[in-house]
Design a protein around this motif. Structure first.
Motif, short mmCIF file in Angstrom:
data_model
loop_
_atom_site.label_atom_id
_atom_site.label_comp_id
_atom_site.label_asym_id
_atom_site.label_seq_id
_atom_site.Cartn_x
_atom_site.Cartn_y
_atom_site.Cartn_z
N GLY A 315 4.94 69.94 12.31
CA GLY A 315 4.21 68.69 12.46
C GLY A 315 5.15 67.53 12.73
N ASP A 316 4.56 66.35 12.92
CA ASP A 316 5.34 65.14 13.19
C ASP A 316 5.10 64.11 12.09
OD1 ASP A 316 6.23 66.07 15.62
OD2 ASP A 316 4.63 65.12 16.77
N PRO A 317 6.12 63.31 11.76
CA PRO A 317 5.86 62.17 10.87
C PRO A 317 5.13 61.07 11.63
CG PRO A 317 8.16 62.20 11.52
CD PRO A 317 7.52 63.40 12.16
N VAL A 318 4.07 60.56 11.05
CA VAL A 318 3.29 59.50 11.70
C VAL A 318 3.22 58.30 10.75
CG1 VAL A 318 1.01 58.87 12.56
CG2 VAL A 318 1.92 61.14 13.01
N ILE A 319 3.52 57.12 11.28
CA ILE A 319 3.55 55.92 10.43
C ILE A 319 2.30 55.08 10.68
CG2 ILE A 319 4.82 53.80 9.88
CD1 ILE A 319 7.39 55.31 10.72
N ASP A 320 1.60 54.76 9.60
CA ASP A 320 0.40 53.92 9.69
C ASP A 320 0.82 52.45 9.52
OD1 ASP A 320 -1.94 52.54 9.33
OD2 ASP A 320 -2.90 54.09 8.12
N CYS A 321 0.83 51.72 10.63
CA CYS A 321 1.31 50.33 10.60
C CYS A 321 0.37 49.41 9.83
CB CYS A 321 1.51 49.81 12.02
SG CYS A 321 2.76 50.75 12.89
N GLU A 322 -0.86 49.85 9.63
CA GLU A 322 -1.80 49.04 8.85
C GLU A 322 -1.38 48.99 7.38
OE1 GLU A 322 -5.05 47.80 9.90
OE2 GLU A 322 -4.10 47.99 11.86
N ILE A 323 -0.72 50.06 6.95
CA ILE A 323 -0.35 50.16 5.53
C ILE A 323 1.10 49.71 5.30
CG2 ILE A 323 -0.18 51.74 3.55
CD1 ILE A 323 -2.18 53.56 4.91
N CYS A 324 1.96 49.95 6.29
CA CYS A 324 3.40 49.69 6.17
C CYS A 324 3.68 48.20 5.87
CB CYS A 324 4.08 50.08 7.47
SG CYS A 324 5.79 49.55 7.58
N ASP A 325 4.59 47.97 4.92
CA ASP A 325 4.95 46.57 4.63
C ASP A 325 6.38 46.25 5.09
OD1 ASP A 325 6.63 47.72 2.80
OD2 ASP A 325 5.79 46.72 1.05
N LYS A 326 6.92 47.11 5.94
CA LYS A 326 8.24 46.90 6.57
C LYS A 326 9.38 46.83 5.56
CE LYS A 326 6.14 44.08 10.21
NZ LYS A 326 6.32 42.93 11.07
N CYS A 327 9.29 47.60 4.48
CA CYS A 327 10.34 47.55 3.46
C CYS A 327 11.64 48.20 3.92
CB CYS A 327 9.86 48.21 2.17
SG CYS A 327 9.75 50.01 2.29
N LYS A 328 11.56 49.04 4.94
CA LYS A 328 12.71 49.71 5.57
C LYS A 328 13.32 50.85 4.73
CE LYS A 328 14.26 45.76 8.28
NZ LYS A 328 15.37 44.84 8.52
N LEU A 329 12.68 51.23 3.64
CA LEU A 329 13.23 52.32 2.84
C LEU A 329 13.32 53.61 3.66
CD1 LEU A 329 11.76 52.27 -0.78
CD2 LEU A 329 14.14 52.08 -0.10
N CYS A 330 12.33 53.80 4.53
CA CYS A 330 12.32 55.04 5.33
C CYS A 330 13.53 55.10 6.26
CB CYS A 330 11.02 55.17 6.11
SG CYS A 330 10.65 53.74 7.14
#
Ligand code: SF4
Ligand code: SF4
Length: 371
Positions: A315-330
């Motif tokens: 599978g692929d990692p998918v980022i939900d921008c609606e939830i993301c708060d741009k903390c950059k930990l990832c």
């Protein structure tokens, strides 16, 4: 080898489980230094099912001390989550003051590079000296799911003894075999699983659903204890790759497994386990398998072999921008720097090795696996 099961909502009932196994004195002796390894992987409370309940860990440490031995609690959370923040949020901030037992931040402790003589994926790692010099280790994981390894139980819990960013090496070299390799280096003398509140769903080990499993389990063999942990979630241990590899490589004890205490049936419930398409299994019907293979072959020709192979299997990692708060930990968590910060984090799929460290570390649960 034996596994004791106690159906309970009370973390202090861990004592009953250990007594069923023959008591703590069966496992530790006076004067020994005993590592107690909980799962404090993230800055989350035990009510989320992500981390081991501090009350249960304190009770284990008390039992060790009652034998005249010295308990030392050790942990290193998922990289790059800060240890002190994780300890605080997980209810361990005042552990030493409240219970009088040492809590060691593995990331700040003196650590040494060690060879793993039986390692097949990793042949060295970095572990705190206090762990390597201890006499015994008591492994105290939570019963929970994991989006990459299906479950995170006793064997997987030892990854938290690897210091900070060194954990990346295991992801780069093969997580399942790496888990087995670590377990050839460090023996769990006793395994105690906190299943009072566990976790299910494909968001595990940090973003799954908390579930009241109402069970504490204690076992004298980590592989067998893990098999029972999987069965408590009504899963099949043969489908968990690191358990399979451990069995193939002769890691678990042999002989008949003896159950003590409450029955497995009384605590086992169907749980939502992460799904993995396993192309080699006959569970997929012949026709479906044929169609899948044909799809894969065509896709590989059109879009490039390695990428499609990874995608179909992992599978692929998918980022939900609606939830993301741009903390950059990832971005920090990614072992191959495959995430870039644009308006929001974006994954370069060609570079991504599908380790899902980004999903593990995301405090918002914004990253999921798309099959
Ligand atoms: S995806 Fe998660 S970890 Fe990454 S920046 Fe957004 S909130 Fe942070
Ligand atoms: S982007 Fe890919 S390689 Fe990087 S942490 Fe996420 S899954 Fe792993």
């Amino acid at each position: 080898m034996s596994v004791a099961i106690v159906k309970t909502k009370n973390p202090r009932d861990v004592r009953k489980a250990v007594e069923l196994l023959g008591g703590m004195e069966r496992f530790v002796a006076k004067g020994e230094k005993v590592i107690v390894k909980p799962n404090i992987c993230a800055a989350m409370g035990s009510e989320t099912g992500a981390v081991t309940d501090p009350l249960l860990v304190a009770e284990v440490a008390k039992m060790v001390a009652e034998c005249g031995a010295e308990p030392i609690v050790v942990e290193s959370p998922i990289y790059p989550i800060g240890s002190q923040r994780a300890f605080r949020k997980a209810g361990y901030a005042d552990f030493e003051g409240r219970y009088g037992f040492e809590l060691v931040d593995a990331n700040a402790a003196e650590a040494i590079e060690v060879e793993i003589p039986r390692g097949l994926a990793i042949d060295h790692t970095i572990i705190p000296r206090v762990v390597l010099e201890a006499d015994k280790l008591i492994n105290v994981p939570v019963i929970k799911t994991h989006l990459q390894t299906m479950v995170s139980l006793g064997m997987k819990n030892l990854k938290g003894l690897v210091v900070g960013k060194q954990k990346h090496l295991i992801h780069l070299c093969g997580l399942d075999q790496g888990i087995v390799d670590l377990n050839t280096l460090i023996k769990s003398d006793l395994v105690i699983m906190d299943g009072i509140i566990g976790m299910e769903g494909s968001g595990g080990p940090t973003n799954g659903r908390a579930v009241e499993m109402d069970v504490v389990l204690a076992g004298d063999d980590v592989v067998e204890a893990d098999c029972v942990g999987v069965r408590i979630m009504s899963g099949d241990p043969e489908r968990v790759k690191h358990i399979q590899l451990a069995c193939e490589q002769g890691l678990g004890a042999t002989g008949e497994l003896k159950f003590l205490g409450d029955s497995l049936e009384s605590v086992a419930t169907k749980r939502d386990l992460p799904k993995f398409p396993d192309l080699s299994r006959t569970l997929i019907s012949g026709v479906a398998l044929h169609a899948l293979d044909a799809f894969r072959e065509v896709s590989m020709r059109l879009f490039g072999g390695e990428r499609v192979e990874k995608r179909v299997k992992l599978g692929d990692p998918v980022i939900d921008c609606e939830i993301c708060d741009k903390c950059k930990l990832c971005l920090e968590a990614c072992p191959v720097d495959a995430i870039e910060m644009e308006d929001f984090p974006a994954v370069r799929l060609d570079d991504c090795i599908r380790c899902f460290c980004c999903a593990e570390v995301c405090p918002k649960g914004a990253i999921s696996k798309k099959l």
